[in-house]
Design an enzyme around this catalytic site. Structure first.
Site, PDB file in Angstrom:
ATOM      1  N   LYS A  29       3.533  10.735   8.026  1.00 25.60           N
ATOM      2  CA  LYS A  29       2.999  10.261   9.301  1.00 25.60           C
ATOM      3  C   LYS A  29       3.722  10.832  10.518  1.00 25.60           C
ATOM      4  CE  LYS A  29       0.711   6.036   7.672  1.00 25.60           C
ATOM      5  NZ  LYS A  29      -0.660   6.387   8.063  1.00 25.60           N
ATOM      6  N   PHE A  53       0.857  -1.181   0.000  1.00 28.89           N
ATOM      7  CA  PHE A  53       0.000   0.000   0.000  1.00 28.89           C
ATOM      8  C   PHE A  53       0.893   1.231   0.000  1.00 28.89           C
ATOM      9  CE2 PHE A  53      -2.397   3.473   1.914  1.00 28.89           C
ATOM     10  CZ  PHE A  53      -3.534   3.452   1.124  1.00 28.89           C
ATOM     11  N   ASP A  61       9.488   3.031   0.803  1.00 31.20           N
ATOM     12  CA  ASP A  61       8.364   3.747   1.407  1.00 31.20           C
ATOM     13  C   ASP A  61       8.440   3.529   2.916  1.00 31.20           C
ATOM     14  OD1 ASP A  61       5.913   4.415   2.513  1.00 31.20           O
ATOM     15  OD2 ASP A  61       4.728   3.644   0.849  1.00 31.20           O
TER      16      ASP A  61
END
Length: 402
Positions: free
Chosen positions: A246, A129, A217
């Site tokens: 984040k 994802f 990522d």
């Protein structure tokens, strides 16, 4: 109150909060909860940290925005800090993880263009994802997030995560078109899936031999979450490109794409940009987050408390009839269940006072703030065990009734 004016992109729990402090949240009725989700790995230094409150308040009274038409001091400071911690050379700031990954994909395209590759491919992983823009959605896996979005960009080739043999096979069959590999060092949304030992290093070596960019990522794994500043550091490698978001902003929107070597030279003036990316507020917050993590030794705390939490969960739930596996690194832990258990997260919150996340239906994901202590580890273990027991009893009672 029902928010009928909101688009139905989310299915939020029937639970909301009005206050947060440290590892705790409070709902409108004043009930306290231990937060083992941290806004999905966002509030790494906890809620309402006084240093952050002061930084945000002071910066809001000084300067929020000028645009990247002008030099931004806090942006330069944060870029220098991140480069020093990661071993990367240059940083581009954006507003989210998806934007950071889009930036990485643009770097891959430019890398391919400089190599004369007319139809470039980026290798991505099954079960991955990377975001919800059309580009990052194409690089992600799972029918639920892709349903209805036909004719997605097709410049990706998917391989099983952790399978080095297939990756070498793809290199032989498509190597002339491949320009980069994009992957999470630990798959978060996919259920906290860890690669086999040595896999990242082997991929690093393959990318170097083939002149591919290795793009990691680290949006969920970065900024101390796994007990290292960045998850790749455990393997003793350095990627060509890394993306962050984040935990870097602890709730203030910020994304970052870092690059080194030739990859850091690919962008030229006008080849990429962002109106809000790298504004003074977001970058000052990012610098303050890094200060707090360093001063409170939260990276080592994440490693220490994460090891304790993983061990205690394995001790308490290792033989549970519903538990398939318990895995994780640092304060990023997944408990895979045999079958989806409806309302498990809500049961944990309402009956145990502990907030958990259940991803892709049947993996309990624990992502508490990096500030948790040993007593809070025990509270999380007790909360998960209690919620799972209650959920299983409810499911069995329902089956008997039927």
């Amino acid at each position: 109150m029902t928010a009928t004016c909101l688009m139905t992109t989310y299915q939020p729990l029937d639970l909301g909060f009005v206050k947060g402090l440290g590892t705790r949240l409070w709902d409108q009725g004043g009930r306290e909860y231990l937060d083992a989700v941290a806004g999905v790995a966002v509030t790494n230094v906890g809620h309402s940290h006084p240093r952050l409150v002061n930084a945000i308040s002071e910066q809001a009274g000084l300067l929020l925005h000028t645009s990247n038409l002008y030099t931004i001091d806090w942006q330069q400071r944060l870029a220098q800090r991140l480069a020093g911690l990661s071993g990367m050379d240059r940083v581009f700031f954006s507003n989210s993880g998806a934007e950071a990954n889009e930036t990485a994909l643009k770097l891959a395209r430019l890398h391919a263009w400089h190599r004369g590759i007319e139809q470039p491919l980026v290798v991505v992983m099954e079960n991955a994802f990377h975001g919800r823009t059309l580009g990052t959605l194409s690089a992600s896996d799972g029918p639920a997030v892709r349903l209805g979005y036909n004719a997605l960009p097709g410049d990706f080739i998917k391989v099983p995560f952790g399978d080095l043999q297939i990756l070498h096979s793809i290199a032989r069959s498509h190597g002339q078109r491949i320009c980069a590999v994009l992957m999470e060092p630990i798959q978060g949304e996919g259920g906290v899936q860890l690669p086999p030992p040595g896999y990242l290093k082997a991929v690093r070596d393959l990318c170097k031999r083939r002149s591919w960019l290795l793009m990691l990522d680290e949006i969920q794994t970065g900024v101390g979450r796994t007990g290292q500043w960045f998850a790749f550091q455990r393997e003793g490698i350095v990627p060509d490109v890394m993306t962050l978001a984040k935990g870097l902003g602890n709730g203030i929107p910020i994304g970052a794409c870092l690059a080194r070597g030739k990859a850091a030279q690919l962008f030229t003036p006008g080849s990429h940009g962002s109106t809000f990316g790298g504004n003074p507020l977001a970058c000052r917050v990012g610098c303050t987050v890094l200060d707090i993590i360093e001063e409170q030794a939260l990276v080592s705390n994440a490693r220490r408390q994460g090891d304790r939490l993983l061990a205690r969960l394995q001790e308490a739930l290792g033989q549970h009839r519903q538990v398939v596996a318990i895995r994780g690194r640092g304060l990023m832990i997944g408990i895979e269940l045999k079958e989806p258990i409806r309302d498990l997260a809500l049961i944990a919150a309402r009956e145990q006072g502990v907030l958990i996340n259940v991803t892709r239906g049947k993996t309990i994901r624990l992502l508490p703030p990096l500030t948790i202590d040993a007593a809070e580890v025990e509270m999380i273990v007790a909360g998960v065990c209690g919620a799972l027991a209650a959920a299983c009893s409810a499911a069995e009672a329902k089956a008997v009734a039927v």
